[in-house]
Write a protein that holds these residues in place. Sequence first.
Motif, PDB file in Angstrom:
ATOM      1  N   SER A  94       0.836  -1.198   0.000  1.00 49.93           N
ATOM      2  CA  SER A  94       0.000   0.000   0.000  1.00 49.93           C
ATOM      3  C   SER A  94       0.871   1.248   0.000  1.00 49.93           C
ATOM      4  O   SER A  94       2.045   1.216   0.391  1.00 49.93           O
ATOM      5  CB  SER A  94      -0.893   0.005   1.248  1.00 49.93           C
ATOM      6  N   VAL A  95       0.275   2.350  -0.434  1.00 56.69           N
ATOM      7  CA  VAL A  95       1.006   3.617  -0.426  1.00 56.69           C
ATOM      8  C   VAL A  95       1.360   4.006   1.007  1.00 56.69           C
ATOM      9  O   VAL A  95       2.471   4.481   1.281  1.00 56.69           O
ATOM     10  CB  VAL A  95       0.179   4.727  -1.100  1.00 56.69           C
ATOM     11  N   ALA A  96       0.429   3.757   1.932  1.00 55.18           N
ATOM     12  CA  ALA A  96       0.699   4.079   3.341  1.00 55.18           C
ATOM     13  C   ALA A  96       1.860   3.243   3.865  1.00 55.18           C
ATOM     14  O   ALA A  96       2.734   3.744   4.593  1.00 55.18           O
ATOM     15  CB  ALA A  96      -0.555   3.820   4.186  1.00 55.18           C
ATOM     16  N   GLY A  97       1.895   1.963   3.483  1.00 55.87           N
ATOM     17  CA  GLY A  97       2.993   1.110   3.913  1.00 55.87           C
ATOM     18  C   GLY A  97       4.311   1.559   3.316  1.00 55.87           C
ATOM     19  O   GLY A  97       5.349   1.562   4.000  1.00 55.87           O
ATOM     20  N   ALA A  98       4.278   1.949   2.037  1.00 54.37           N
ATOM     21  CA  ALA A  98       5.497   2.429   1.385  1.00 54.37           C
ATOM     22  C   ALA A  98       5.971   3.734   2.017  1.00 54.37           C
ATOM     23  O   ALA A  98       7.175   3.968   2.177  1.00 54.37           O
ATOM     24  CB  ALA A  98       5.244   2.628  -0.110  1.00 54.37           C
ATOM     25  N   GLN A  99       5.036   4.597   2.406  1.00 52.41           N
ATOM     26  CA  GLN A  99       5.409   5.852   3.055  1.00 52.41           C
ATOM     27  C   GLN A  99       6.076   5.589   4.400  1.00 52.41           C
ATOM     28  O   GLN A  99       7.040   6.263   4.781  1.00 52.41           O
ATOM     29  CB  GLN A  99       4.186   6.739   3.243  1.00 52.41           C
ATOM     30  N   GLN A 100       5.564   4.599   5.121  1.00 53.08           N
ATOM     31  CA  GLN A 100       6.203   4.224   6.386  1.00 53.08           C
ATOM     32  C   GLN A 100       7.627   3.750   6.149  1.00 53.08           C
ATOM     33  O   GLN A 100       8.532   4.060   6.939  1.00 53.08           O
ATOM     34  CB  GLN A 100       5.387   3.140   7.086  1.00 53.08           C
ATOM     35  N   MET A 101       7.822   3.008   5.056  1.00 52.77           N
ATOM     36  CA  MET A 101       9.167   2.536   4.714  1.00 52.77           C
ATOM     37  C   MET A 101      10.107   3.710   4.459  1.00 52.77           C
ATOM     38  O   MET A 101      11.230   3.747   4.971  1.00 52.77           O
ATOM     39  CB  MET A 101       9.105   1.633   3.477  1.00 52.77           C
ATOM     40  N   THR A 102       9.658   4.684   3.668  1.00 51.55           N
ATOM     41  CA  THR A 102      10.519   5.812   3.351  1.00 51.55           C
ATOM     42  C   THR A 102      10.782   6.667   4.592  1.00 51.55           C
ATOM     43  O   THR A 102      11.898   7.168   4.779  1.00 51.55           O
ATOM     44  CB  THR A 102       9.912   6.678   2.237  1.00 51.55           C
ATOM     45  N   ASP A 103       9.778   6.816   5.433  1.00 56.09           N
ATOM     46  CA  ASP A 103       9.976   7.581   6.671  1.00 56.09           C
ATOM     47  C   ASP A 103      11.011   6.901   7.558  1.00 56.09           C
ATOM     48  O   ASP A 103      11.881   7.569   8.148  1.00 56.09           O
ATOM     49  CB  ASP A 103       8.655   7.722   7.439  1.00 56.09           C
ATOM     50  N   HIS A 104      10.914   5.577   7.643  1.00 55.69           N
ATOM     51  CA  HIS A 104      11.864   4.826   8.461  1.00 55.69           C
ATOM     52  C   HIS A 104      13.282   4.957   7.913  1.00 55.69           C
ATOM     53  O   HIS A 104      14.241   5.189   8.674  1.00 55.69           O
ATOM     54  CB  HIS A 104      11.457   3.361   8.519  1.00 55.69           C
ATOM     55  N   MET A 105      13.418   4.836   6.595  1.00 54.21           N
ATOM     56  CA  MET A 105      14.746   4.963   5.991  1.00 54.21           C
ATOM     57  C   MET A 105      15.313   6.362   6.175  1.00 54.21           C
ATOM     58  O   MET A 105      16.516   6.528   6.425  1.00 54.21           O
ATOM     59  CB  MET A 105      14.676   4.603   4.505  1.00 54.21           C
TER      60      MET A 105
END
Length: 248
Positions: free
Chosen positions: A83-94
């Motif tokens: 999901s876009v929300a999941g991908a955003q969490q990934m980028t925020d974490h990185m």
Amino acid sequence: MPPPAAVVAPVVKVEIWSDVVCPWCHIGKRRLGAALARFPHRDQVEVEWKAFELDPGARSAAAGDGVSATGYAERLARKYGTSVAGAQQMTDHMTQQAAAEGLDFRFDRAVRANTFDAHQVIHLAAERGVQDAVKERLLTAYFSEGEAVGDRETLVRLAADAGLYADEVRAALEDQRYAGAVRGDEAEAAALGISGVPFFVVDRKYGVNGAQSADALLQVLERAWSERSPLISVASDGAVCGPDGCTA
């Protein structure tokens, strides 16, 4: 009486497969640097950067054609089926992990790039003794500055920033001089079973998958060093050739 045996200090070889558009590769490089800074034998460590394309079929976007942070997340979501929300969490974490290492990730500036030519430039840089500097320059350009690392003239400029001659870089890219070397790295990665990067190979004995902590990388370096033995030269009076000529 024969001359005393000469002792040659051992060298630890670290090969890293990575890509210049891989966030964890940039973080992993910084963590390796931190580990080396604490390693007492760092002058005896040889580091070589190897090519790995995360998306060999990627099409390079034009310079200045960055995306919003949300757009990057959307692209990531499509690629990995999340999901876009999941991908955003990934980028925020990185982004947070990068900041902890002193890196400023700006995914909103990222310009889509095919990295095959970038890897060729890194091979040229290895031959000229500035591989680490060029690798760092390309990573920073992509993740912090919104540079189009898939554009040849941009690559020429960035490589010149890091110590290469612009005309030589341009000619090498026009000739595709290091295409075979890049393909060789990728074939080697496949043979070693490397499917994700960064992947660190130490002395062709230890494999470290992912952007491990500096502590973990330091432990591997220490272990590899402890298992190496100095090369003892038992004969030192034979005729040899060196940079300053040959002995009679």
